[in-house]
Scaffold this active site. Structure first.
Site: not given
Length: 328
Positions: A245, A274, A292
């Protein structure tokens, strides 16, 4: 006015506020004789009104990073008994509130461990051997114009610190051993069944490491755990790999360290805000970026679907859950 009256259906309802990627790719796998999906994102009602409308019938929620299950959401769902996370991360779920109310929580952490570990090693090799940067060098015609590209560094023999030695971290460690690396680790607790040196804090781990691979969950304790002090301890040749993360790393301090050459490079599949990426990173050849996605594969998504559906069907059949996280 609602186009479909979900309450007219006989099957129990699983609330989905926003569709997670596994549902987007494999919606047909969620057809079950045990439950049906209640798709809040297709409704014209505001979310709070939608939840109030169906509050009495919703016993299960399918959650993802884009649809946090907060205490406020839980209070609107008095019949809620289980939250099924569609991914490995559960930081979007208010676990304390779930524990207080006896709401079960599951995830699919183990499903992505091998794919995530492959990706972590791939990013580490990419940064060390300058693969992506060399690719750009060739495509931009610089090989002919400027000659040979600078050499990269070998992986074998490197001291690699793993932050978080759960299933994901163990899969990374297994691969690092195959490459001849020296594995070190920090985790919530020492693992008596592994031969790797254990460090009680990430600062000391960074001092003894050539690279850090972030494999832990994001929570109040781990947020910004990788800060400037840790990065300076890692040193000017040190590499950071993060596919856990983004907020585990203090992104602002990481960017400063990279720009100033205070660490050697980074491989980042996740970022703190993000999809916003600090523009400074675009100019750095020692940084490899991914949106991601590196832990995901079609095979992994299929396995995740099976586990999510299996947990839901087990719940509605009064059988033991397949991957409960509340006792961890």
């Amino acid at each position: 006015m609602e186009q479909c009256d979900y309450r007219s259906q006989d099957l129990p309802q699983v609330l989905v506020i926003k569709p997670p990627p596994i549902l987007t790719f494999f919606e047909d796998k969620f057809i079950s004789s045990k439950f049906q999906l209640l798709k809040a994102w297709e409704s014209t009602l505001p979310l709070d009104q939608f939840l109030t409308t169906y509050a009495g019938s919703v016993r299960a929620v399918l959650s993802s990073a884009d649809s946090p299950i907060t205490a406020d959401i839980i209070r609107l769902l008095p019949s809620l008994q289980i939250v099924v996370a569609a991914g490995a991360g559960i930081n979007q779920i208010d676990l304390n509130e779930c524990r207080r109310l006896g709401i079960a929580v599951t995830n699919v952490a183990g499903v992505f461990s091998d794919d995530g570990a492959d990706a972590a090693i791939g990013l580490l090799i990419d940064v060390l051997r300058k693969i992506s940067a060399a690719d750009r060098y060739v495509r931009n015609g610089l090989w002919h114009a400027k000659g040979d590209y600078p050499l990269g560094s070998k992986l074998g023999g490197k001291r690699v610190g793993i932050v978080g030695l759960g299933g994901f971290g163990l899969a990374v460690a297994k691969r690092l051993e195959a490459f001849g690396c020296i594995v070190l680790y920090n985790s919530r607790k020492q693992k008596p069944f592994v031969p790797y040196p254990f460090y009680t804090n990430v600062y000391e781990l960074a001092i003894d490491s050539d690279a850090l691979i972030i494999c832990c969950a994001l929570n109040a304790e781990t947020r910004h755990m990788i800060n400037r002090k840790v990065m300076l301890a890692l040193g000017k040749q040190g590499i950071i790999i993060n596919i856990a993360r983004g907020a585990i790393i203090n992104e602002k301090e990481m960017v400063e360290c990279l720009v100033k050459g205070e660490i050697g490079g980074a491989g980042l599949d996740v970022l703190e805000n993000e999809p916003n990426v600090p523009e400074e990173l675009f100019e750095l050849d020692n940084v490899v970026l991914s949106p991601h996605r590196v832990v995901f594969t079609p095979e992994g998504f299929m396995a995740a679907c099976e586990l999510v559906v299996g947990n839901l069907e087990a719940f509605f059949s009064d059988k033991p859950l397949l991957s409960s996280v509340m006792d961890e």
